[in-house]
Design a protein around this motif. Structure first.
Motif, PDB file in Angstrom:
ATOM      1  N   ASN A  54       0.804  -1.218   0.000  1.00 35.52           N
ATOM      2  CA  ASN A  54       0.000   0.000   0.000  1.00 35.52           C
ATOM      3  C   ASN A  54       0.840   1.274   0.000  1.00 35.52           C
ATOM      4  O   ASN A  54       0.285   2.375  -0.009  1.00 35.52           O
ATOM      5  CB  ASN A  54      -0.930   0.011   1.214  1.00 35.52           C
ATOM      6  N   GLY A  55       2.142   1.112   0.037  1.00 37.66           N
ATOM      7  CA  GLY A  55       3.022   2.265  -0.033  1.00 37.66           C
ATOM      8  C   GLY A  55       3.588   2.737   1.279  1.00 37.66           C
ATOM      9  O   GLY A  55       4.292   3.747   1.338  1.00 37.66           O
ATOM     10  N   TYR A  56       3.266   2.018   2.369  1.00 31.56           N
ATOM     11  CA  TYR A  56       3.852   2.382   3.664  1.00 31.56           C
ATOM     12  C   TYR A  56       5.348   2.083   3.626  1.00 31.56           C
ATOM     13  O   TYR A  56       5.763   1.002   3.219  1.00 31.56           O
ATOM     14  CB  TYR A  56       3.187   1.603   4.795  1.00 31.56           C
ATOM     15  N   ILE A  57       6.160   3.046   4.077  1.00 32.68           N
ATOM     16  CA  ILE A  57       7.622   2.934   3.996  1.00 32.68           C
ATOM     17  C   ILE A  57       8.242   3.167   5.365  1.00 32.68           C
ATOM     18  O   ILE A  57       7.809   4.048   6.120  1.00 32.68           O
ATOM     19  CB  ILE A  57       8.180   3.954   2.990  1.00 32.68           C
ATOM     20  N   VAL A  58       9.257   2.390   5.639  1.00 25.11           N
ATOM     21  CA  VAL A  58      10.082   2.632   6.825  1.00 25.11           C
ATOM     22  C   VAL A  58      11.539   2.583   6.388  1.00 25.11           C
ATOM     23  O   VAL A  58      11.925   1.719   5.594  1.00 25.11           O
ATOM     24  CB  VAL A  58       9.785   1.608   7.943  1.00 25.11           C
ATOM     25  N   VAL A  59      12.326   3.538   6.870  1.00 26.22           N
ATOM     26  CA  VAL A  59      13.729   3.657   6.468  1.00 26.22           C
ATOM     27  C   VAL A  59      14.592   3.830   7.706  1.00 26.22           C
ATOM     28  O   VAL A  59      14.240   4.584   8.610  1.00 26.22           O
ATOM     29  CB  VAL A  59      13.930   4.856   5.523  1.00 26.22           C
ATOM     30  N   ALA A  60      15.710   3.145   7.730  1.00 23.59           N
ATOM     31  CA  ALA A  60      16.636   3.264   8.858  1.00 23.59           C
ATOM     32  C   ALA A  60      17.239   4.671   8.896  1.00 23.59           C
ATOM     33  O   ALA A  60      17.511   5.273   7.850  1.00 23.59           O
ATOM     34  CB  ALA A  60      17.749   2.229   8.731  1.00 23.59           C
ATOM     35  N   ASP A  61      17.470   5.168  10.092  1.00 22.32           N
ATOM     36  CA  ASP A  61      18.033   6.507  10.255  1.00 22.32           C
ATOM     37  C   ASP A  61      19.396   6.643   9.574  1.00 22.32           C
ATOM     38  O   ASP A  61      19.742   7.711   9.071  1.00 22.32           O
ATOM     39  CB  ASP A  61      18.171   6.842  11.742  1.00 22.32           C
ATOM     40  N   SER A  62      20.154   5.559   9.550  1.00 19.45           N
ATOM     41  CA  SER A  62      21.510   5.608   9.006  1.00 19.45           C
ATOM     42  C   SER A  62      21.548   5.900   7.513  1.00 19.45           C
ATOM     43  O   SER A  62      22.590   6.322   6.989  1.00 19.45           O
ATOM     44  CB  SER A  62      22.240   4.304   9.295  1.00 19.45           C
ATOM     45  N   VAL A  63      20.441   5.669   6.824  1.00 20.07           N
ATOM     46  CA  VAL A  63      20.413   5.877   5.369  1.00 20.07           C
ATOM     47  C   VAL A  63      19.366   6.886   4.946  1.00 20.07           C
ATOM     48  O   VAL A  63      19.239   7.190   3.745  1.00 20.07           O
ATOM     49  CB  VAL A  63      20.190   4.547   4.620  1.00 20.07           C
ATOM     50  N   LYS A  64      18.623   7.412   5.904  1.00 19.18           N
ATOM     51  CA  LYS A  64      17.552   8.351   5.578  1.00 19.18           C
ATOM     52  C   LYS A  64      18.130   9.563   4.868  1.00 19.18           C
ATOM     53  O   LYS A  64      19.147  10.115   5.272  1.00 19.18           O
ATOM     54  CB  LYS A  64      16.837   8.767   6.863  1.00 19.18           C
ATOM     55  N   GLY A  65      17.471   9.966   3.778  1.00 20.46           N
ATOM     56  CA  GLY A  65      17.947  11.091   2.995  1.00 20.46           C
ATOM     57  C   GLY A  65      18.904  10.693   1.886  1.00 20.46           C
ATOM     58  O   GLY A  65      19.184  11.491   0.988  1.00 20.46           O
ATOM     59  N   ARG A  66      19.427   9.478   1.945  1.00 26.84           N
ATOM     60  CA  ARG A  66      20.355   8.994   0.908  1.00 26.84           C
ATOM     61  C   ARG A  66      19.780   7.825   0.124  1.00 26.84           C
ATOM     62  O   ARG A  66      20.032   7.688  -1.074  1.00 26.84           O
ATOM     63  CB  ARG A  66      21.682   8.577   1.547  1.00 26.84           C
TER      64      ARG A  66
END
Length: 123
Positions: A54-66
């Motif tokens: 459904n498009g829900y996303i979770v991203v680790a802080d270490s790579v967020k923004g990259r």
């Protein structure tokens, strides 16, 4: 059963980019949650990013923004766009999938795993 095949790994210099792909086949109805994990030598496998149908996303802080995760449900394929790569991103990257409704970055929550693709970033 679900089969996951990763591709797109390689060697790049710091600051470079790579895009990983993970193609799922088999019982793809069991792949509501798909994610990327990585494991560097001597370290535990850690979650990088995950996304449900459904498009829900979770991203680790270490790579967020990259790093950016995306998926094409019609093709049962998960992607990981990695920009501004750093030497500490060097690892084997694994695709994982599970039928669970809650999508996160907990390794034990994923049942299906790919064989991995190596990413090496040189300084």
């Amino acid at each position: 059963q679900v089969q996951l095949v990763e591709s797109g790994g390689g060697s790049v210099q710091a600051g470079g980019s790579l895009t990983l792909s993970c193609a799922a086949s088999g019982y793809t109805y069991s792949t509501n949650c798909m994610g990327w994990f990585r494991q560097a030598p001597g370290k535990d496998r850690e979650g990088v990013a995950a996304m449900d149908k459904n498009g829900y996303i979770v991203v680790a802080d270490s790579v967020k923004g990259r790093f950016t995760v995306s998926r094409d449900n019609a093709k049962s394929t998960l992607y990981l766009q990695m920009n501004n790569l750093k030497p500490e991103d060097t690892a084997m990257y694994y695709c994982a999938a599970d039928r669970r409704l809650m999508c996160g970055l907990v390794r034990r929550d994923f049942w299906y795993w790919g064989q991995g693709t190596q990413v090496t970033v040189s300084s």
